[in-house]
Every structure is written in C-alpha cells, then in structure tokens.
Design an enzyme around this catalytic site. Structure first.
Site, PDB file in Angstrom:
ATOM      1  N   GLY A 205       2.509   4.209  -1.674  1.00  0.00           N
ATOM      2  CA  GLY A 205       2.141   2.953  -1.079  1.00  0.00           C
ATOM      3  C   GLY A 205       2.688   1.915  -1.687  1.00  0.00           C
ATOM      4  N   ASN A 206       1.904   0.493  -1.224  1.00  0.00           N
ATOM      5  CA  ASN A 206       2.187  -0.774  -1.818  1.00  0.00           C
ATOM      6  C   ASN A 206       0.757  -1.493  -1.776  1.00  0.00           C
ATOM      7  OD1 ASN A 206       2.331  -2.441   0.606  1.00  0.00           O
ATOM      8  ND2 ASN A 206       3.845  -1.166   1.348  1.00  0.00           N
ATOM      9  N   ARG A 207       0.948  -2.737  -2.198  1.00  0.00           N
ATOM     10  CA  ARG A 207      -0.240  -3.424  -2.422  1.00  0.00           C
ATOM     11  C   ARG A 207      -0.527  -4.571  -1.411  1.00  0.00           C
ATOM     12  NH1 ARG A 207      -2.070  -3.846  -7.686  1.00  0.00           N
ATOM     13  NH2 ARG A 207      -0.590  -2.973  -9.153  1.00  0.00           N
ATOM     14  N   SER A 208       0.221  -4.468  -0.244  1.00  0.00           N
ATOM     15  CA  SER A 208       0.032  -5.310   0.923  1.00  0.00           C
ATOM     16  C   SER A 208      -1.384  -5.070   1.404  1.00  0.00           C
ATOM     17  CB  SER A 208       0.942  -5.163   1.803  1.00  0.00           C
ATOM     18  OG  SER A 208       0.833  -5.933   3.070  1.00  0.00           O
ATOM     19  N   ALA A 285       4.891  -4.866   4.789  1.00  0.00           N
ATOM     20  CA  ALA A 285       5.799  -4.154   3.515  1.00  0.00           C
ATOM     21  C   ALA A 285       6.026  -2.732   3.974  1.00  0.00           C
ATOM     22  CB  ALA A 285       4.917  -4.427   2.585  1.00  0.00           C
TER      23      ALA A 285
END
Ligand code: CTP
Length: 426
Positions: A205-208, A285
């Site tokens: 995943g990512n930090r968005s 993102a």
C-alpha cells in the site's frame, strides 16, 4: 458576519448560551431573538449581556426601527437553537406572530434550524411533515442527537452540541458565499491509496489518506458539480467530509461514493463513472506494481529471504488520456514528488506533465512530513506543456478550490468542452 440567533422555548435554551459565546468568540456580531416562552428558561439579561445587543421578542417593540424587518434583512445567517416543535410548525406555515418568525420570513440568508424536543414530538407525522416542508424550501434542519432527554427518557430529540451547531452554521454560511461555477458539470475524483494483496492478510500500500481527493470532491459539490468519488481505502470519517449532506442534512448536492481497494478496481470504477463525466481528477495514489501472484492462503516463513515478483499495473491516468471513456473530457493528474539528484520537484513534475499528457497536472512535494496525512498542501498546477498555471498553499480545502479555479479556466478556454457555469445539461 451578522448572525441572528433565534431561541425557542425549550429546556435546551441553556445550550444556546454556549452557542452564542462560540459565535461571539469567532468575531461574529450576534443578535439574539428569543421567543416569549424561551425567556422562561433563559432571561433577557443573559442574552443582552453576552451578545452586547438589545433583545426583543415582539413585533411591536422598537416599532420606530421596524425591527421585524431590519433584523431579518441585515442577517447574513440565521440559526435557531433550540427549534421546538411549535417553532417548526410556525415556520413551516409562514406565521409571523412574534419577532423570530417574522425575522424568518424576511431573511434571505442561509437558515439553520437545530431542533430539540421529546422523541414522540419529533417523530409525530405533523413534525415530520413540517421538517420536510422546510427542507424542501431550502431551510437546513439538523437532525437532533439521540440520548438522554429532559426526564429519565432517552431517544432522538436532544439538541446537538453547541460546537456541532456552530460548525454546521458557519460551514453553511461559507458554502453560500462560494461561486456555483461548476453547475451541471459532472466530475469524477479518485482519492486515497490502492492496496495490492500479497495474500489474504497482507498488501502493498501507500501513505495516502485521501484527504486532498475528498477535499476536491467536496469543493466541486459545493460549486454545483455532480460528483462521483472513487475512494481507495479512505477512512469513513475522511470520506464523510466529501458529502455536504453529512454536515448539513437536507443539502441538495449529492456526492456518490464508490469504495475500491485495488488498482484494477479503481481503474474499472473510474472508467465506468467517467463515461458520463466532463472532468476526471486522478488524485489517488495508485500502485505502479502489484504482486504477480496473490497467494490463496497466508504466506508462511520459509527461513529463506522471500523473493517477490511484481508486475506493472495499468496507468489509469495515461489510459484516460490515450483512450478516454468520453471523448473531449478534461483530465487532471497529480504528481507527488520528492525531488532527487536528477531533478527538483518541479523538474520532475514538468517531465511528468509532458509524459502523461493530462490537461492539468497538480504537482506537490512529499516526504519529510509534507502532504501525506496532514491537513495542508503546497501545489503547483502545470498544463500539458509543463508551464505553470497557478500555485496554491494552505488547507487542503483551499488547495482544492484553487485546482477547480484552474479547471474552470481550462473549461472556459475550450470551445468543444462542457457547458459554461450555470447551464444545466440534460
Ligand atoms: N496514476 C495512475 N495509475 C497508476 C499510477 C499512477 O492513474 N498506475 C496516476 C495518479 O493517480 C496520479 C498520476 O498518475 O494522478 C501520477 O502518479 P505517479 O505515481 O506520480 O506517476 P508515475 O507515472 O508512476 O511516475 P513515477 O515514475 O514518478 O512513479
């Protein structure tokens, strides 16, 4: 801002004292207009002392100053808390038998009513019909809170907390002052960060957080657009900020929320919604890679360093440009950049603008605690050639409006684009 605070005759009138203080502390001029009955609960002296203004309840007081017309005409916002069943009935039928109801008839500003009464009275068909009538007329009627009422009984009917009423009232006034320059424009906004599963319990995943995308959806809705928000793993309390109705029940502008998880789901949802859209904003993102294989069962430790093979995902933004679901639609991309040895944030943004071919690209610096999960942002909007169109810094809501200003200018400059502001398409 000039605010009229109406107070009807219910025990919750004492909470309006705190509401008055909150509004005054924020620098607003507040004229309190209590009903006769409400003075049984909180006296005239309290209102006069805390508002610094004279207090009248009747149409026949201050006749020389025509108070019943002047107060309503000058109001930039009218809040009634508590609004009793009787006040709702009188407002719904257009009575003008005291200064408060006369003021409600004269005022052309946004009006927020915060009801408080016993559950039986709130649920009675007469009250339900009065609330529906008022909402249909554009009056904003908050739903009461559920909880302990005056006696030992509980249920819906409690006056919402003063902080919540103040926030809803001020949001309403702010919205009323905004341009409706996206009336009839259909927009799709993607927000959040995709998750690419490795196995049933793990993902890449990512930090968005989705906050900037949600702010874009909300800002577009406030300006009159029809909005579909494709939300990738955005927390429910963040998503709630996109929907005007979540703040002020009865608001008319809808935001349709489509929750998704993976890049593929996001692509499908965005393309489906974009078939009818004039503008698509890709604020999400999206993972550039996903695991080649998704394990059916939880992956176990093997004692060896695992090797993860990744495959490229579809570039949704690029595909919207090369294969638009609706020809001629405006496509807006985002570029979160850190800058590195090979170039600054803006240099990378310029290269991406030319590479992606979107009509507009919103470039923002990330890393070192910037942008992700924070309430503020700092962006530069580029056109397809990489030239700077505008810059914006501040709360994500303000940045969202700056992006829509740039989109509006872009739409106006097109001869083949969607309708200008104020023209509703069929
Ligand atoms: N984007 C997309 N689909 C992807 C990846 C990104 O639609 N699979 C969109 C994002 O929503 C954003 C824009 O492309 O609007 C830029 O994303 P970014 O990850 O910065 O672009 P990349 O092409 O992946 O560039 P980089 O080489 O910097 O990773």
């Amino acid at each position: 801002m000039r605010i009229v605070l109406g107070v009807a005759g219910g025990i919750a009138a004492y909470k309006a004292v705190l509401l008055l203080r909150l509004l005054r502390e924020q620098g607003h001029e507040v004229r309190v207009v209590p009903t006769r009955a409400s003075l049984e609960f909180v006296g005239r002296a309290t209102w006069e002392a805390l508002s610094g203004q004279p207090v009248t309840t009747e149409v026949f007081e201050d006749v020389d100053r025509v108070a019943h017309v002047a107060i309503g005409k000058q109001a930039e916002l009218v809040v009634v808390a508590p609004a009793t069943a009787d006040l709702l009935a009188r407002a719904a039928t257009g009575r003008a038998d005291d200064l408060l109801t006369a003021t409600l008839l004269v005022a052309r500003s946004p009006v927020l009513l915060a009801p408080a009464m016993h559950t039986e009275m709130w649920e009675h068909p007469a009250t339900v019909a009065n609330v529906a009538t008022l909402r249909a007329r554009g009056v904003h009627v908050l739903d009461p809170d559920a909880g302990r009422l005056t006696g030992a009984d509980t249920g819906p009917g409690r006056l919402p907390e003063p902080e919540a009423i103040a926030a809803a009232a001020l949001a309403l006034a702010a919205d009323a002052g905004r341009p409706r320059d996206l009336d009839g424009v259909r927009v799709v906004v993607s927000a959040g960060g995709t998750r690419e599963p490795l196995d049933p319990v793990r993902f890449l995943g990512n930090r968005s957080s989705g906050r900037q995308g949600v702010a874009l959806a909300r800002a577009a809705a406030d300006r009159g657009a029809h909005v579909t928000l494709v939300a990738a793993n955005v927390a429910p309390d963040v998503v709630a900020g996109a929907v005007p109705g979540a703040v002020v029940p009865g608001a008319v502008v809808p935001v349709e929320v489509v929750p998704v998880e993976t890049g593929q789901e996001l692509r499908d949802a965005v393309r489906a919604a974009a078939k009818d859209a004039d503008v698509v904003v890709m604020a999400a993102a999206v993972a550039d890679y996903r695991p080649e294989v998704v394990a059916d069962a939880k992956l176990k430790k093997t004692g060896e360093p695992p090797v993860l093979r990744l495959v490229e995902t579809v570039d949704v933004l690029r595909e919207l440009v090369t294969d638009p679901p609706r020809p001629g639609q405006t496509v807006v991309g985002f570029a979160a950049e850190t800058g590195d040895a090979s170039g600054t944030v803006l240099e990378h943004g310029r290269a991406k603008a030319r590479r992606k071919g979107a009509d507009l690209l919103v470039v923002n610096p990330v890393g070192d605690g910037r942008a992700f999960g924070t309430p503020t942002n700092d962006v530069t909007v580029l056109d397809a050639a990489g030239d700077v169109v505008t810059t914006a810094t501040g709360p994500k809501e303000d940045v969202a409006h700056a992006v829509w200003d740039a989109v509006r200018t872009h739409l106006d400059a097109r001869t083949d684009g969607p309708p200008p502001a104020g023209t509703l398409r069929a």
